[in-house]
Design an enzyme around this catalytic site. Structure first.
Site, PDB file in Angstrom:
ATOM      1  CE1 TYR A  40      -3.058   3.173   1.035  1.00 30.71           C
ATOM      2  CE2 TYR A  40      -1.566   3.401   2.906  1.00 30.71           C
ATOM      3  CZ  TYR A  40      -2.570   3.912   2.103  1.00 30.71           C
ATOM      4  OH  TYR A  40      -3.092   5.166   2.368  1.00 30.71           O
TER       5      TYR A  40
HETATM    6  P1  NAD Z   1     -12.026   5.676   1.985  1.00 33.74           P
HETATM    7  O1  NAD Z   1     -11.874   4.276   1.487  1.00 33.74           O
HETATM    8  O2  NAD Z   1     -13.058   5.935   3.019  1.00 33.74           O
HETATM    9  O3  NAD Z   1     -12.302   6.651   0.753  1.00 33.74           O
HETATM   10  C1  NAD Z   1     -11.772   6.410  -0.526  1.00 33.74           C
HETATM   11  C2  NAD Z   1     -12.913   6.514  -1.528  1.00 33.74           C
HETATM   12  O4  NAD Z   1     -12.374   6.394  -2.844  1.00 33.74           O
HETATM   13  C3  NAD Z   1     -13.970   5.407  -1.385  1.00 33.74           C
HETATM   14  O5  NAD Z   1     -15.255   5.980  -1.201  1.00 33.74           O
HETATM   15  C4  NAD Z   1     -13.893   4.642  -2.706  1.00 33.74           C
HETATM   16  O6  NAD Z   1     -15.165   4.194  -3.148  1.00 33.74           O
HETATM   17  C5  NAD Z   1     -13.286   5.682  -3.640  1.00 33.74           C
HETATM   18  N1  NAD Z   1     -12.525   5.095  -4.759  1.00 33.74           N
HETATM   19  C6  NAD Z   1     -11.554   4.152  -4.678  1.00 33.74           C
HETATM   20  N2  NAD Z   1     -11.069   3.899  -5.903  1.00 33.74           N
HETATM   21  C7  NAD Z   1     -11.738   4.704  -6.766  1.00 33.74           C
HETATM   22  C8  NAD Z   1     -11.650   4.921  -8.175  1.00 33.74           C
HETATM   23  N3  NAD Z   1     -10.802   4.215  -8.944  1.00 33.74           N
HETATM   24  N4  NAD Z   1     -12.463   5.834  -8.738  1.00 33.74           N
HETATM   25  C9  NAD Z   1     -13.346   6.553  -7.975  1.00 33.74           C
HETATM   26  N5  NAD Z   1     -13.466   6.391  -6.640  1.00 33.74           N
HETATM   27  C10 NAD Z   1     -12.666   5.473  -6.044  1.00 33.74           C
HETATM   28  O7  NAD Z   1     -10.582   6.146   2.491  1.00 33.74           O
HETATM   29  P2  NAD Z   1     -10.128   7.384   3.420  1.00 33.74           P
HETATM   30  O8  NAD Z   1      -9.668   6.835   4.700  1.00 33.74           O
HETATM   31  O9  NAD Z   1     -11.148   8.452   3.356  1.00 33.74           O
HETATM   32  O10 NAD Z   1      -8.836   7.865   2.628  1.00 33.74           O
HETATM   33  C11 NAD Z   1      -8.883   8.930   1.672  1.00 33.74           C
HETATM   34  C12 NAD Z   1      -7.492   9.141   1.107  1.00 33.74           C
HETATM   35  O11 NAD Z   1      -6.599   9.523   2.157  1.00 33.74           O
HETATM   36  C13 NAD Z   1      -6.882   7.919   0.443  1.00 33.74           C
HETATM   37  O12 NAD Z   1      -6.147   8.343  -0.672  1.00 33.74           O
HETATM   38  C14 NAD Z   1      -5.950   7.368   1.506  1.00 33.74           C
HETATM   39  O13 NAD Z   1      -4.882   6.636   0.937  1.00 33.74           O
HETATM   40  C15 NAD Z   1      -5.475   8.652   2.154  1.00 33.74           C
HETATM   41  N6  NAD Z   1      -5.029   8.493   3.543  1.00 33.74           N
HETATM   42  C16 NAD Z   1      -5.925   8.157   4.512  1.00 33.74           C
HETATM   43  C17 NAD Z   1      -5.490   8.039   5.823  1.00 33.74           C
HETATM   44  C18 NAD Z   1      -6.425   7.679   6.950  1.00 33.74           C
HETATM   45  O14 NAD Z   1      -5.951   7.589   8.100  1.00 33.74           O
HETATM   46  N7  NAD Z   1      -7.719   7.482   6.720  1.00 33.74           N
HETATM   47  C19 NAD Z   1      -4.132   8.253   6.135  1.00 33.74           C
HETATM   48  C20 NAD Z   1      -3.256   8.579   5.119  1.00 33.74           C
HETATM   49  C21 NAD Z   1      -3.714   8.720   3.822  1.00 33.74           C
END
Ligand code: NAD
Length: 314
Positions: free
Chosen positions: A148
């Site tokens: 990841y």
């Molecule tokens: P999440 O899974 O809740 O949200 C991601 C969304 O992206 C989902 O609703 C999914 O349906 C959508 N998605 C995935 N692939 C897609 C595609 N090809 N086309 C359109 N939509 C698509 O995740 P989150 O926790 O809200 O994370 C959001 C971002 O922040 C991500 O990029 C994640 O890597 C990054 N991030 C999150 C955290 C955390 O602690 N939550 C920490 C570091 C980075």
């Protein structure tokens, strides 16, 4: 002011960002594929309030094959949060999905946006691996400890490439463990809270001593909004509160009043021992200042989790 496109709009952080942008009067297009790994109903609930706004348009589509030209008209800023998140399941047979959703999807988006478009990419502290016993700044070496993390790093590099070669105004935000209402169900605090509220044992991967720089979601969102209007760059976004997994469990006990058994199991492969942000650059350039501490943040998440259980009892 131009429209903002938020990818991953129905997800945990994306839906909060949409709410925040609408609150300041922006016109927002939200793109989401409603990918299957947690329930579609949960994601629809995330957008309940946004969907009541006349300034929000939800587009269901996958960055991997959607015709993006149709939605980029009038869009001057993009917050790219869509991704396949989660360290534990990124190994082995799942890796192609991580490459597709995190790397290939990012490349498709970068190809589609015009020169001069501001694009803020949601990256992750996981690109650093474990911290070396002190806070890491953006110049620290990148030692991804999971597929990841590697896929997020590859996407960061794409943002840099399209900045140099194609004039996309790309900024990278490295979020450190984001928590709060709507947190993804497989994340540690979310699992702890739902188990505690259901009166079930709490399962911990490893010995509970892993440390995380915890960032409340409204703080991560403020940094993202600031980045949409600030000079391009790479910025750490940490919450200024470090907590061990055992600290999180203690806080869950305190705010819910629940008593529950804690069961320690094997470590999860790819979970780093410790994360620690130096967010000084974000403070200086973005005016970022984390405001929500652990107890307040966990209490807000617990309140939300209790309401979610009533809405959809398991
Ligand atoms: P999440 O899974 O809740 O949200 C991601 C969304 O992206 C989902 O609703 C999914 O349906 C959508 N998605 C995935 N692939 C897609 C595609 N090809 N086309 C359109 N939509 C698509 O995740 P989150 O926790 O809200 O994370 C959001 C971002 O922040 C991500 O990029 C994640 O890597 C990054 N991030 C999150 C955290 C955390 O602690 N939550 C920490 C570091 C980075």
């Amino acid at each position: 002011m131009s429209r903002v496109l938020v990818t991953g709009a129905a997800g945990f952080i994306g839906s909060h960002l949409v709410d925040r942008l609408l609150a300041e009067g922006r016109e927002v297009i939200g793109l989401d594929a409603f990918t299957g790994y947690y329930s579609r109903r949960t994601k629809e609930r995330n957008l309940e309030s946004a969907l009541r706004s006349g300034r929000f348009r939800l587009v269901e589509g996958d960055l991997l094959d959607f015709d993006l030209d149709g939605i980029l008209d009038g869009v001057g800023q993009v917050a790219h949060l869509a991704a396949e998140p989660g360290v534990r399941r990124s190994w082995g047979r799942n890796f192609p999905r991580y490459v597709a959703r995190n790397v290939v999807a990012t490349e498709r988006l970068l190809e589609a946006v015009g020169e001069g478009t501001k694009l803020v990419y949601a990256s992750s502290s996981s690109v650093y691996g474990s911290d070396p016993g002190h806070p890491v700044d953006e110049g620290h070496g990148r030692f991804p400890a999971s597929p990841y993390a590697l896929s997020k790093l590859a996407a960061e590099e794409l943002v840099g490439l399209y900045g140099r070669e194609r004039g996309v105004q790309g900024t990278v935000l490295r979020y450190f463990t984001v928590y709060g209402p709507r947190q993804r169900p497989e994340m540690a605090l979310s699992r702890f809270l739902f188990s505690a509220l259901r009166g079930r044992p709490v399962d911990v991967f490893g010995d509970g001593g892993q440390l995380r720089d915890m960032t409340f979601v409204s703080d991560a969102v403020e940094a993202t909004v600031a980045a949409l209007g600030a000079p391009v760059g790479v910025y750490n976004v940490g919450g200024g509160t470090r907590a061990s997994v055992d600290d999180m469990i203690q806080t869950v006990r305190k705010v819910t009043g629940a008593s529950f058994e804690v069961r320690y199991g094997p470590e999860a492969e790819g979970d780093v021992r410790s994360t620690w942000a130096d967010s000084g650059r974000a403070e200086r350039v973005l005016g970022y200042k984390p405001r929500v501490g652990l107890e307040e943040g966990v209490a807000a998440q617990a309140e939300w989790a209790a309401r979610a259980l009533v809405a959809a009892p398991a």
